[in-house]
Design a protein around this motif. Structure first.
Motif, short mmCIF file in Angstrom:
data_model
loop_
_atom_site.label_atom_id
_atom_site.label_comp_id
_atom_site.label_asym_id
_atom_site.label_seq_id
_atom_site.Cartn_x
_atom_site.Cartn_y
_atom_site.Cartn_z
N ASN A 14 0.81 -1.22 0.00
CA ASN A 14 0.00 0.00 0.00
C ASN A 14 0.84 1.27 0.00
OD1 ASN A 14 -2.50 -1.40 0.08
ND2 ASN A 14 -2.07 -1.86 2.23
N SER B 239 -13.36 -3.68 -8.35
CA SER B 239 -12.04 -3.72 -7.73
C SER B 239 -11.92 -5.02 -6.94
CB SER B 239 -11.85 -2.51 -6.82
OG SER B 239 -12.74 -2.60 -5.74
N PRO B 241 -11.41 -5.80 -3.64
CA PRO B 241 -12.19 -6.09 -2.42
C PRO B 241 -13.63 -6.51 -2.73
CG PRO B 241 -11.01 -4.01 -2.20
CD PRO B 241 -10.81 -4.47 -3.61
N GLN B 253 -13.22 -8.73 -12.06
CA GLN B 253 -12.18 -7.92 -11.42
C GLN B 253 -11.21 -7.33 -12.44
OE1 GLN B 253 -10.18 -9.63 -7.99
NE2 GLN B 253 -8.29 -8.64 -8.63
N SER B 257 -4.27 -8.49 -10.66
CA SER B 257 -4.58 -9.89 -10.44
C SER B 257 -5.94 -10.25 -11.03
CB SER B 257 -4.51 -10.24 -8.95
OG SER B 257 -5.28 -9.33 -8.20
N GLY B 270 -16.43 4.86 -6.77
CA GLY B 270 -16.08 4.40 -5.42
C GLY B 270 -14.84 3.53 -5.42
N SER B 272 -10.59 3.77 -5.17
CA SER B 272 -9.59 4.74 -4.73
C SER B 272 -8.47 4.95 -5.74
CB SER B 272 -9.01 4.32 -3.38
OG SER B 272 -8.36 3.06 -3.50
N GLY B 273 -8.21 3.94 -6.59
CA GLY B 273 -7.17 4.11 -7.61
C GLY B 273 -5.81 3.57 -7.18
N GLN B 276 -2.39 -1.26 -8.14
CA GLN B 276 -2.75 -2.61 -8.61
C GLN B 276 -4.04 -2.57 -9.42
OE1 GLN B 276 -2.15 -1.93 -5.37
NE2 GLN B 276 -0.44 -3.17 -4.68
N HIS B 277 -4.93 -1.64 -9.11
CA HIS B 277 -6.16 -1.52 -9.89
C HIS B 277 -5.86 -0.86 -11.24
CE1 HIS B 277 -10.48 -1.44 -10.54
NE2 HIS B 277 -10.29 -0.24 -11.07
N ASN B 291 -15.90 9.94 -6.91
CA ASN B 291 -15.37 9.58 -5.60
C ASN B 291 -15.62 10.73 -4.64
OD1 ASN B 291 -13.47 8.95 -3.39
ND2 ASN B 291 -12.70 7.40 -4.81
N THR B 292 -15.97 10.42 -3.39
CA THR B 292 -16.24 11.46 -2.40
C THR B 292 -14.96 12.17 -1.93
OG1 THR B 292 -16.30 9.62 -0.85
CG2 THR B 292 -18.41 10.68 -1.35
N ASP B 293 -13.83 11.51 -2.14
CA ASP B 293 -12.58 12.04 -1.62
C ASP B 293 -11.79 12.73 -2.73
OD1 ASP B 293 -10.10 12.50 -0.55
OD2 ASP B 293 -9.61 10.38 -0.20
N TYR B 310 -21.72 8.78 -5.09
CA TYR B 310 -22.26 8.11 -6.29
C TYR B 310 -23.78 7.98 -6.22
CZ TYR B 310 -23.07 3.86 -3.64
OH TYR B 310 -23.57 2.98 -2.72
C1 FAD Z 1 -0.66 -8.35 -5.08
C2 FAD Z 1 -1.89 -7.48 -5.11
C3 FAD Z 1 -2.72 -7.56 -6.21
C4 FAD Z 1 -3.84 -6.76 -6.28
N1 FAD Z 1 -4.62 -6.84 -7.40
C5 FAD Z 1 -5.68 -6.01 -7.51
C6 FAD Z 1 -6.50 -6.02 -8.69
O1 FAD Z 1 -6.28 -6.79 -9.63
N2 FAD Z 1 -7.54 -5.15 -8.75
C7 FAD Z 1 -7.83 -4.28 -7.72
O2 FAD Z 1 -8.80 -3.52 -7.85
N3 FAD Z 1 -7.10 -4.28 -6.60
C8 FAD Z 1 -6.03 -5.11 -6.47
N4 FAD Z 1 -5.31 -5.10 -5.31
C9 FAD Z 1 -5.82 -4.32 -4.15
C10 FAD Z 1 -5.49 -2.83 -4.18
O3 FAD Z 1 -4.24 -2.63 -3.56
C11 FAD Z 1 -6.53 -2.01 -3.41
O4 FAD Z 1 -6.60 -2.50 -2.08
C12 FAD Z 1 -7.93 -2.07 -4.03
O5 FAD Z 1 -7.86 -1.77 -5.41
C13 FAD Z 1 -8.84 -1.09 -3.34
O6 FAD Z 1 -10.15 -1.25 -3.83
P1 FAD Z 1 -11.20 -0.04 -3.80
O7 FAD Z 1 -10.63 1.12 -4.50
O8 FAD Z 1 -12.50 -0.57 -4.25
O9 FAD Z 1 -11.34 0.22 -2.23
P2 FAD Z 1 -10.83 1.43 -1.32
O10 FAD Z 1 -9.38 1.64 -1.50
O11 FAD Z 1 -11.34 1.17 0.03
O12 FAD Z 1 -11.53 2.69 -1.94
C14 FAD Z 1 -12.90 2.99 -1.82
C15 FAD Z 1 -13.10 4.39 -2.39
O13 FAD Z 1 -14.49 4.71 -2.39
C16 FAD Z 1 -14.65 6.07 -2.07
N5 FAD Z 1 -16.01 6.24 -1.56
C17 FAD Z 1 -16.51 5.89 -0.34
N6 FAD Z 1 -17.83 6.18 -0.28
C18 FAD Z 1 -18.17 6.72 -1.48
C19 FAD Z 1 -19.39 7.22 -2.01
N7 FAD Z 1 -20.53 7.20 -1.30
N8 FAD Z 1 -19.38 7.71 -3.27
C20 FAD Z 1 -18.23 7.72 -4.01
N9 FAD Z 1 -17.06 7.26 -3.54
C21 FAD Z 1 -17.03 6.76 -2.29
C22 FAD Z 1 -13.57 6.33 -1.05
O14 FAD Z 1 -13.24 7.72 -0.97
C23 FAD Z 1 -12.42 5.49 -1.56
O15 FAD Z 1 -11.56 6.25 -2.43
C24 FAD Z 1 -4.16 -5.89 -5.22
C25 FAD Z 1 -3.33 -5.82 -4.11
C26 FAD Z 1 -2.20 -6.60 -4.06
C27 FAD Z 1 -1.31 -6.49 -2.85
#
Ligand code: FAD
Ligand code: AMP
Lengths: 262, 326
Positions: A14, B239, B241, B253, B257, B270, B272-273, B276-277, B291-293, B310
């Motif tokens: 991270n 994403s 999670p 996904q 990965s 929603g 975060s960017g 890995q994504h 995104n809210t942030d 969203y």
């Molecule tokens: C080896 C490895 C491989 C990985 N491979 C992948 C992969 O292939 N794909 C992948 O996606 N990830 C992968 N990851 C995970 C990656 O590091 C992140 O943890 C993941 O992408 C986070 O997902 P997210 O953005 O959905 O969640 P979060 O990081 O939790 O982000 C959620 C976002 O939503 C926003 N939000 C919250 N509420 C609202 C709302 N009401 N309206 C609008 N926005 C809102 C927040 O501000 C935040 O920015 C991998 C990690 C590792 C270590």
């Protein structure tokens, strides 16, 4: 069932690119001050599954890690989660070993650690994003590999039924034991260490096996890392204005239309 | 004279388009090394390969078709056997494959069997003298590694979207080779479980993808994404999670990965960017993010950003899209 889990210590995935630091040769990522290295995420999933299998079917869980002395912290974490035995493979001669050699060394370490029925690895390490050390381990132990595995559905005395992820779904597969699986993150949610586990980790004796203990002469590297380069994005998005979310939403649609995208 | 061998991928009797990208990268290596370019496909029966072989027209000196009943359903063992037969026939100095989930399993088995160098998920390749240099993102994608690959043959897999397809060119000859691999009794396929067919286009082929992340906070809110995708005729992505929690199947996904998308427009809701994504979004895609942030990393990749919830933004967006599309 005796299970070996390979656990690698890695820089926290991270850490954003802007905070990543490289060593003087630009060959290794070093964890910035105050951000401790962690257990590779997929390896934590592999360990969690091994602990569940052991608790349901008996046997023991051995964790093995190759790397620097600091790797002990990751092995202690594995013991605090519930692993029975931990082994560190550490020798300065292995510092720049490639995936093939790392796999060969870990395979030798697994052999030396005793009989086993199953080896669980992560599908890939988050620092190398390599996804091949597990295959080299399997090759040297003469095991079949199945990866990425998202579920262990059934356990028999001499076989497992598992789900392997494919590009358009999954395959249900029976794999005879002993075997090696590459574990994916869908499989489970790794547990946190327990109080009792933390106490065993404090007492755990973790041997460090060196070059002489494994008696392996490494061949010339098949892949040589020349250098690493950090990539930082600096672009800025055009922000869509509006006094309410609804206004912004409509404006976004107009914008994408104007650009011929929708 | 060695050569460059490009092993394409066939799924459901169809050539995977990323095979043509690997062929274009292979052609560039062949020119730089002044070696011939070979192609290969493995599949069930020679006839089953014929239609895929027609689309795999990249000007190969020889296109090898390795057909065998054991290749009807994908298995690592059968693919390694087929590749070994072809490699024996043409002794290439470099082997290239598209980087797919299958390749992640069988290609390293091949490298270990041949005790040779492999770099997977490369985004670029270069020849320096006779050396093959492979560029590959590591640590999720925030860092790029420069690797010199050794061994015979040197093996690389290519990330989809890393290389543009070349123009189609007829192959000089097609040669059928027979694979006589004994089955691997250790691994037995019980069944293929197809992902439930979604109504929209497939993720890998879609021109527009609408993707949801952990910010949706519950599977009960997923209909927001489905509705937006339906209005746009887009595919649904997610994403990690979201896939790990089982809100939607892992086949959706996007990322390191997960799948690489080839879309022109990617809408991240929603999400975060994380690097890995972003690794799964092709560099030419226009990205819009909700995104809210305002500080979210996704805004450093996005072309258009909306800072907002969203639940307010998407319904109005969908309504306007429907209006615009009449
Ligand atoms: C080896 C490895 C491989 C990985 N491979 C992948 C992969 O292939 N794909 C992948 O996606 N990830 C992968 N990851 C995970 C990656 O590091 C992140 O943890 C993941 O992408 C986070 O997902 P997210 O953005 O959905 O969640 P979060 O990081 O939790 O982000 C959620 C976002 O939503 C926003 N939000 C919250 N509420 C609202 C709302 N009401 N309206 C609008 N926005 C809102 C927040 O501000 C935040 O920015 C991998 C990690 C590792 C270590
Ligand atoms: N140094 C190491 N120590 C222990 N396990 C490792 C090591 N390197 C790789 N592995 C295992 O092999 C898997 C794949 O690694 P990689 O090929 O580097 O992506 C990891 O998830 C680990 O389970």
């Amino acid at each position: 069932m005796n299970i070996v889990v390979t656990v690698k210590q890695v820089a926290d995935p991270n850490i954003p690119p802007s905070h990543i630091q490289l060593d003087a040769d630009a060959k290794r990522i070093i964890s910035p001050f105050g951000i401790a290295p962690v257990m590779n995420g997929y390896d934590a999933n592999a360990l969690e599954e091994a602990l569940r299998l052991r608790d349901a079917h008996g046997g023991k869980v051995t964790v093995i890690s190759l790397g620097e002395e600091t790797g002990r912290d990751t092995l202690k974490r594995a013991v605090s989660m519930g692993a029975n035995t931990a082994v560190l493979l550490s020798d300065p001669a292995w510092l720049h070993a490639d995936s093939a050699s790392i796999g060969q060394l870990i395979a030798a370490g697994i052999r030396k650690s005793g009989p086993f029925d199953l080896v669980l690895c992560g599908r890939q390490a988050s620092d190398t994003d390599g996804g091949q050390v597990l295959h080299w381990i399997a090759h040297h132990l003469d095991l079949a590999v199945v990866t990425p595995v998202t579920k262990i559905e059934a356990v028999e005395a001499d076989a497992l039924t598992v789900h392997r992820l494919t590009d358009d779904g999954a395959q249900r597969i029976t794999v005879r034991l002993p075997a090696l699986l590459g574990v994916s993150s869908e499989m489970n949610e790794p547990r946190l260490p327990s109080m009792r586990g933390l106490m065993s980790a404090g007492r755990a004796m973790i041997p460090a096996w060196k070059k002489n203990d494994l008696a392996i002469e490494l061949s010339a590297p098949r892949v040589a890392l020349r250098k690493l380069a950090i990539q930082i994005r600096t672009s800025k998005a055009e922000m869509i204005p509006g006094s309410t979310g609804a206004e912004q939403g409509a404006a976004l649609a107009d914008k994408l239309r104007e650009q011929g995208l929708i | 004279m060695p050569g460059i061998l490009v092993i394409g991928e066939v799924a459901g009797g169809r050539l995977l388009p990323a095979s043509l990208e690997a062929a274009a990268a292979g052609a560039a290596l062949a020119r730089a090394l002044n070696e011939p370019l070979f192609g290969a496909l493995a599949g069930h029966g020679h006839d089953g390969l014929d239609s895929a072989a027609e689309t795999f027209a990249a000007g190969f000196a020889t296109l090898y078709l390795a057909g065998h009943a054991s290749l009807q359903n994908y298995s690592a063992h059968a693919h390694v056997s087929a590749a070994q037969v072809v490699i024996k026939t043409c002794s290439p100095s470099v082997v290239l494959c598209p980087h797919t989930l299958r390749a992640r399993e069988w290609v390293p088995c091949l490298a270990a069997a041949l005790d040779t160098g492999l770099v997977m998920d490369c985004t670029s390749l270069a020849i320096e003298g006779t050396q093959l240099v492979a560029y590959k993102p590591v640590h999720g994608g925030g860092v790029v590694g420069e690797f010199v690959v050794h061994g015979m043959p040197r093996i690389v897999t290519l990330r989809s979207g890393a290389c543009a397809r070349g123009t189609a060119a007829p192959n000089t000859q097609v040669e059928r080779v027979s694979v006589n691999a004994p089955e691997d009794e250790r691994v037995t396929l019980i069944e293929e479980i197809a992902a439930p067919a979604s109504s929209g286009p497939k993720l890998a082929d879609a021109k527009i993808v609408v993707s949801g992340g952990r910010g949706l906070s519950s599977p009960d809110n997923w209909h927001y994404i489905d509705e937006a995708a339906a209005a746009l005729g887009a595919a649904v992505g997610c994403s990690r999670p979201v896939a790990d929690s089982g809100w939607v199947k892992s086949t959706h996904q996007v990322g390191l990965s997960g799948s690489n998308i080839n879309a022109d427009l990617y809408i991240a809701v929603g999400i975060s960017g994380a690097v890995q994504h972003l690794a799964g979004i092709n560099s030419s895609a226009i990205v819009a993010a909700i995104n809210t942030d305002a500080q979210a990393d996704i805004f450093t990749r996005a072309n258009y950003g909306v800072v907002g919830d969203y639940r307010e933004v998407l319904p109005a967006f969908v309504e306007q899209v429907r209006k615009l599309k009449g």
